[in-house]
Design an enzyme around this catalytic site. Sequence first.
Site, short mmCIF file in Angstrom:
data_model
loop_
_atom_site.label_atom_id
_atom_site.label_comp_id
_atom_site.label_asym_id
_atom_site.label_seq_id
_atom_site.Cartn_x
_atom_site.Cartn_y
_atom_site.Cartn_z
N SER A 9 54.93 -50.80 43.15
CA SER A 9 55.18 -49.44 42.65
C SER A 9 56.11 -48.68 43.58
O SER A 9 56.22 -48.97 44.77
CB SER A 9 53.87 -48.66 42.53
OG SER A 9 52.96 -49.36 41.73
N1 SAM Z 1 49.40 -51.83 43.40
C1 SAM Z 1 50.50 -52.75 43.36
C2 SAM Z 1 51.30 -52.76 44.62
O1 SAM Z 1 51.04 -51.94 45.50
O2 SAM Z 1 52.17 -53.63 44.74
C3 SAM Z 1 51.37 -52.50 42.14
C4 SAM Z 1 51.12 -53.51 41.14
S1 SAM Z 1 51.96 -53.61 39.63
C5 SAM Z 1 52.66 -52.07 39.27
C6 SAM Z 1 50.52 -53.72 38.58
C7 SAM Z 1 49.71 -54.98 38.75
O3 SAM Z 1 48.60 -54.93 37.85
C8 SAM Z 1 50.45 -56.27 38.43
O4 SAM Z 1 50.46 -57.11 39.53
C9 SAM Z 1 49.66 -56.87 37.27
O5 SAM Z 1 49.61 -58.28 37.27
C10 SAM Z 1 48.29 -56.26 37.49
N2 SAM Z 1 47.40 -56.24 36.31
C11 SAM Z 1 47.71 -56.00 35.02
N3 SAM Z 1 46.59 -56.07 34.26
C12 SAM Z 1 45.55 -56.34 35.11
C13 SAM Z 1 44.15 -56.53 34.94
N4 SAM Z 1 43.55 -56.45 33.74
N5 SAM Z 1 43.41 -56.79 36.03
C14 SAM Z 1 43.97 -56.89 37.27
N6 SAM Z 1 45.30 -56.74 37.48
C15 SAM Z 1 46.08 -56.45 36.42
#
Ligand code: SAM
Length: 213
Positions: A61
Site C-alpha cells: 500500500s
Molecule cells: N498490508 C499490505 C502491505 O503492507 O504490504 C498490503 C497488502 S495488499 C494491498 C492486500 C493483500 O490482501 C494482498 O496481499 C492480498 O493477497 C491479500 N488478501 C486479499 N484477500 C484476502 C483474504 N481473504 N485473506 C487474507 N489476505 C487477503
Amino acid sequence: MGRREDDRNEMLSLLKERGITDERILSAMMKVERHLFVLPAFVNRAYDDTALPIASSQTISQPYTVAFMTQELQPRKDSKILEIGTGSGYQAAILAELGCRVFTIERHMDLHLQARKLLERLGYRIASRCGDGTVGWTEFAPYDGIVVTAAAPQVPDPLLNQLAEGGKLVIPVGDLELQRLRVITNEGGSFQTKEVHGFKFVPLIGKKGWNQG
Ligand code: SAM
C-alpha cells in the site's frame, strides 16, 4: 545522512502535509525501511508516496494509506491488532513498531512465507498465517483493532464479532474500482460507523469477500 534516510524524511514531510499528525506513527514510518519490503526493481521508488507491485499480482500500500489507516485505528502500546492482507509485511511492521501485538493473515502462500521471513529477520514478533482472513482468526479474538488492507464488497460479519468492546475495524468497502474507508467502533455491542474518503485497493477475496475470478 544517507540517501534513503533523506527519502524517508521527504516521505514524512509529505505525510504531515497530508494530515498525518500522530507523532508515534510518523516515527514508526521513519524507522521502518520500506525499501526492504518492495521488489528489487522498485527499490529506488520505495519512498515515493505510491503503491508498488509485489509478488502474486498484489501491491504494497501507499505510505499515506498505511499512515492514514493506522491513525484511524488508534492503536496503543500492547493493543492486540489483527491485519487482513499481510502482503509485503510493511503495515504489520509499522504496527509492531508501535508496540502492538500483531496477528496477520495472507491468502497467498508465497507472500505469507516471504513476509514472515523478512519480519523475523528484522526482529519483529508477529503471529502470521496463510488463509482466508474474511473469517478472521477466532483463536486469538477479541481484537482491539482490525485493519483490512484489501477492498471488501461488504463488511464481513466475523470481523465485527471478533472486535473487542471499544475496538475499531478499519476497512475499505465499495466496488472493485473505488472504495470508501469505513471506521467501525464497537460501542457496547452496537457498531458506530464513520466513512472517510476514497481509496483504491486490490480485492479482498474469500468466503465473506469477492469470489475468486
Ligand atoms: N498490508 C499490505 C502491505 O503492507 O504490504 C498490503 C497488502 S495488499 C494491498 C492486500 C493483500 O490482501 C494482498 O496481499 C492480498 O493477497 C491479500 N488478501 C486479499 N484477500 C484476502 C483474504 N481473504 N485473506 C487474507 N489476505 C487477503
